[in-house]
Design a protein around this motif. Structure first.
Motif, PDB file in Angstrom:
ATOM      1  N   ALA A 152       1.038  -1.152   0.343  1.00 25.36           N
ATOM      2  CA  ALA A 152       0.313   0.344   0.156  1.00 25.36           C
ATOM      3  C   ALA A 152       1.052   1.020  -0.210  1.00 25.36           C
ATOM      4  N   PHE A 153       0.182   2.245  -0.966  1.00 23.22           N
ATOM      5  CA  PHE A 153       1.218   3.373  -1.040  1.00 23.22           C
ATOM      6  C   PHE A 153       0.548   4.336  -0.461  1.00 23.22           C
ATOM      7  N   GLY A 154       0.924   5.290   0.202  1.00 24.94           N
ATOM      8  CA  GLY A 154      -0.003   6.186   0.984  1.00 24.94           C
ATOM      9  C   GLY A 154       0.939   7.384   0.534  1.00 24.94           C
ATOM     10  N   VAL A 155       0.084   9.061   0.085  1.00 29.52           N
ATOM     11  CA  VAL A 155       0.437  10.712  -0.541  1.00 29.52           C
ATOM     12  C   VAL A 155      -0.448  11.228   0.568  1.00 29.52           C
ATOM     13  N   GLY A 156       0.039  11.850   1.480  1.00 36.16           N
ATOM     14  CA  GLY A 156      -0.790  12.621   1.732  1.00 36.16           C
ATOM     15  C   GLY A 156      -0.719  14.411   2.481  1.00 36.16           C
ATOM     16  N   ALA A 203       4.131   7.649   2.357  1.00 36.95           N
ATOM     17  CA  ALA A 203       4.221   6.320   2.848  1.00 36.95           C
ATOM     18  C   ALA A 203       3.793   5.196   2.438  1.00 36.95           C
ATOM     19  N   TRP A 204       4.776   4.090   2.724  1.00 32.99           N
ATOM     20  CA  TRP A 204       4.634   2.613   2.414  1.00 32.99           C
ATOM     21  C   TRP A 204       4.433   1.720   3.344  1.00 32.99           C
ATOM     22  N   ARG A 205       3.636   1.360   3.165  1.00 32.01           N
ATOM     23  CA  ARG A 205       3.365  -0.100   4.209  1.00 32.01           C
ATOM     24  C   ARG A 205       3.675  -1.822   3.211  1.00 32.01           C
ATOM     25  N   HIS A 206       4.041  -2.204   4.147  1.00 33.93           N
ATOM     26  CA  HIS A 206       4.439  -4.375   2.892  1.00 33.93           C
ATOM     27  C   HIS A 206       4.099  -5.412   4.778  1.00 33.93           C
TER      28      HIS A 206
END
Length: 285
Positions: A152-156, A203-206
């Motif tokens: 999941a990649f996040g832009v805030g 952000a990046w989540r794995h």
């Protein structure tokens, strides 16, 4: 005769309705399962993390005095443990809110000696400066998450509230040879400011599996104009481990870079760098 004939269509109608209801239930269950599956396993619906940032600060202070500009040399302070709290909420499958708070409070003291030029005359002397710095940063942002699988990649985008307070005292002894003069001075002062500034986050989540996840994040705060100007950058890479379904341990290594400039009758600069590991207890729902 036809009016009094028994109705034979009712059992068939009941069976049809029952089958339709059963089909609707199955379709609804499948839709609910699909909606649940659309959420990335790397993200939580609600999570709260509380812990500490263990760091060895690097600091530089500078400011104007009535005798000219004073700048301290870059110095490494003693290790400090800074409290930190994080929270995240996922709305739907791809929209989220995140909160981050940390506080830095530390004393600083230095002795300076050397030669300089004051009003065209060579002077020499010594300076003793002591300062107490307190910084609080709270950040609230909206994130848009991309990816439904293990990544999941996040832009805030959001806003940060910065509160800074510095108090200190200084004393100096200065002498000149042409003409021969000597003088000394001492004083103390304090100043505090609170400002809002926009922030951008990545952000990046794995998810490796149900218990272990990796992450990386970076954020920047930029403030232009007003009494306080400058920027704050931070980044971290870490791992999450959940021995229990809703309770886990988070470890990461991060950096906080704070560069602030205070405008006024006498300006002041602060350059602070914090690097080190952090540990959190994370609860998710």
């Amino acid at each position: 005769m036809s009016r009094n004939a028994p109705c034979t269509a009712t059992p068939s109608l009941n069976i049809t309705v029952a089958r339709a209801l059963k089909g609707a239930i199955l379709i609804g269950a499948a839709a609910a399962g699909m909606a649940q599956a659309q959420q990335s396993p790397a993200l939580d619906r609600v999570s709260v993390s509380a812990g500490a940032f263990y760091t060895e600060p690097e600091i530089h202070l500078g400011g104007d005095t009535r005798y000219g500009r004073v700048d301290t040399p870059d110095a490494d302070l003693d290790h400090a443990t800074l409290p930190r709290v994080k929270a995240e909420v996922l709305i739907g499958d791809s929209h989220g809110l995140s909160f981050d708070y940390f506080r830095f409070s530390k004393g600083y003291g230095t002795d300076l000696a050397g030669d300089t030029v004051y009003e065209g005359r060579p002077v020499s002397g010594s300076l003793r400066a002591d300062a107490k710095l307190r910084l609080e940063l709270a950040r609230l942002s909206y994130k848009l998450w991309f990816g439904k699988e293990k990544n999941a990649f996040g832009v805030g985008l959001g806003a940060a509230h910065l509160r800074a307070k510095i108090s200190g005292s200084a004393s100096a002894n200065v002498s000149s040879t042409a003409p021969v003069e000597s003088y000394s001075w001492s004083g103390s002062a304090s100043a505090s400011e609170a400002v809002w500034a926009p922030t951008v986050e990545l952000a990046w989540r794995h998810a490796l599996n149900d218990q272990v996840r990796l992450y990386a994040e970076a954020a920047g705060v930029k403030k232009n104009g007003g009494n306080i100007e400058g920027h704050i950058y931070n980044g971290a890479v870490g791992v999450e481990y959940f021995p229990l379904k809703n309770v886990g341990l988070v470890l990461d290594y991060g950096i906080q870079k704070i560069d602030l400039h205070r405008n006024g009758e006498r300006t002041a600069d602060l350059d602070l760098k914090l690097t080190g590991p952090s540990a959190y207890l994370k609860v998710r729902f």
